[in-house]
Design a protein around this motif. Structure first.
Motif, short mmCIF file in Angstrom:
data_model
loop_
_atom_site.label_atom_id
_atom_site.label_comp_id
_atom_site.label_asym_id
_atom_site.label_seq_id
_atom_site.Cartn_x
_atom_site.Cartn_y
_atom_site.Cartn_z
N ALA A 18 -8.31 3.89 -6.28
CA ALA A 18 -8.78 5.08 -5.57
C ALA A 18 -8.41 5.01 -4.09
CB ALA A 18 -10.30 5.21 -5.72
N MET A 19 -8.55 3.80 -3.54
CA MET A 19 -8.18 3.60 -2.12
C MET A 19 -6.70 3.90 -1.92
SD MET A 19 -10.50 2.69 0.06
CE MET A 19 -9.75 1.64 1.30
N PHE A 21 -4.72 5.85 -3.75
CA PHE A 21 -4.47 7.29 -3.83
C PHE A 21 -4.99 8.00 -2.58
CE2 PHE A 21 -4.21 6.91 -8.62
CZ PHE A 21 -2.88 7.26 -8.67
N GLY A 22 -6.18 7.57 -2.12
CA GLY A 22 -6.77 8.18 -0.93
C GLY A 22 -5.88 7.98 0.28
N SER A 23 -5.37 6.74 0.46
CA SER A 23 -4.51 6.46 1.60
C SER A 23 -3.22 7.28 1.52
CB SER A 23 -4.14 4.97 1.66
OG SER A 23 -5.31 4.21 1.68
N ALA A 25 -2.80 10.12 -0.02
CA ALA A 25 -3.11 11.52 0.27
C ALA A 25 -3.28 11.73 1.76
CB ALA A 25 -4.38 11.93 -0.48
N ALA A 26 -3.96 10.78 2.43
CA ALA A 26 -4.18 10.92 3.87
C ALA A 26 -2.86 10.87 4.62
CB ALA A 26 -5.11 9.81 4.37
N THR A 29 -0.98 14.08 3.99
CA THR A 29 -1.54 15.22 4.72
C THR A 29 -1.16 15.15 6.19
OG1 THR A 29 -3.40 15.22 3.19
CG2 THR A 29 -3.66 16.50 5.19
#
Ligand SMILES: [Fe+2]
Length: 274
Positions: A18-19, A21-23, A25-26, A29
């Motif tokens: 999850a981390m 994917f989150g990183s 995505a960040a 963006t």
């Protein structure tokens, strides 16, 4: 091989995934926002105005350069060249040339405005709230006019049969609506769009910036936040405002070079009678 059923290890693996994917995505963006901030849209608009007979006259409108850093310098020079290429009657600047007056930023603005020397198209402009908030107003003013732009502070000039008034900034209460001409072929430059409500009725068109179109928007360009002076009018043409009003999303940004679902804009306006 047996599957790994240790709940602690599974949750750690899921957490790391999850981390990851989150990183991603960040980072994606951030990169998208930076890319959007450099992706100028040339907006061509033909506006039908009341009491207007200078049919077909074209103006380029460039606002909110905020030309502080190297990215903003490159973007601002590109914006000016887009405006020049359209061969308008005049290039009109809507204020907010800088956000801070550090010596290197003043030099950056001089470098940007030197681009005006690449053509003989007349240039007029007004000041915005940031140009005053910087505090070194005289230095910003000197840099803004260094390339030949004529600064209008509650003054009217005649351009191709159009009476153009440049209102001084309204947020710092320097504007003088009582000096604005009204009637046939009148055009007003005023940094903050909402102050159209203080202008005398009968001006054919007001051009404003200040909003940055929201700068960071939801998909579809829906703004989340705009500054005071751009709460009511944010982007595009408002035919039914006190006077017809066009609001540009502007070229630059405040804060980081970052825009989301809100590209920078150079506006090429063709004006005709309604
Ligand atoms: Fe601005």
């Amino acid at each position: 091989m047996l599957p790994d059923l240790d709940p602690k290890r599974i949750s750690r693996r899921r957490f790391l995934k999850a981390m990851g994917f989150g990183s991603l995505a960040a980072v994606g963006t951030i990169a998208y926002g930076e890319q959007t901030s450099m992706d100028i849209e040339t907006v061509h608009r033909e506006l039908a105005l009341p009491n207007w007979n200078a049919d077909g006259i074209r103006f380029a409108f460039v606002t909110d350069l905020h030309a502080d850093d190297p990215e903003a310098v490159a973007r601002s020079i590109q914006a000016i060249r887009i405006a020049q290429k359209a061969r308008p009657e005049a290039i009109l600047f809507g204020g907010d040339y800088l956000t801070s007056a550090a010596p290197r930023h003043l030099q950056n603005l001089r470098d940007v405005m030197a681009t005006l020397g690449e053509s003989s198209i007349p240039c007029y402009g007004v000041m915005g709230n940031h140009d005053y908030w910087i505090r070194y107003f005289d230095l910003v003013k000197a840099a803004a006019i260094s390339g030949g732009m004529r600064l209008l502070r509650n003054e009217t000039v005649e351009v191709g049969g159009v009476r153009l008034i440049g209102m001084d900034d309204a947020l710092v209460k320097k504007h003088r609506p009582d000096l604005a001409p009204t009637g046939r072929n009148t055009l007003a430059l005023l940094h903050e769009p909402d102050f159209v409500s203080e202008m005398p009725p009968g001006i054919c068109l007001q051009l404003s910036g200040h909003s940055h179109g929201g700068q960071v928007c939801l998909p579809g360009g829906i703004s989340v936040h705009t500054p005071r002076g751009a709460w009511k009018y944010i982007a595009g043409f408002y035919e039914k405002a006190r006077n017809p009003l066009y609001v540009s999303r502007g070229v630059g940004t405040t804060g980081p070079n970052w825009r989301l679902f809100c590209r920078p804009e150079v506006t090429i306006l063709t004006l005709k009678g309604s």
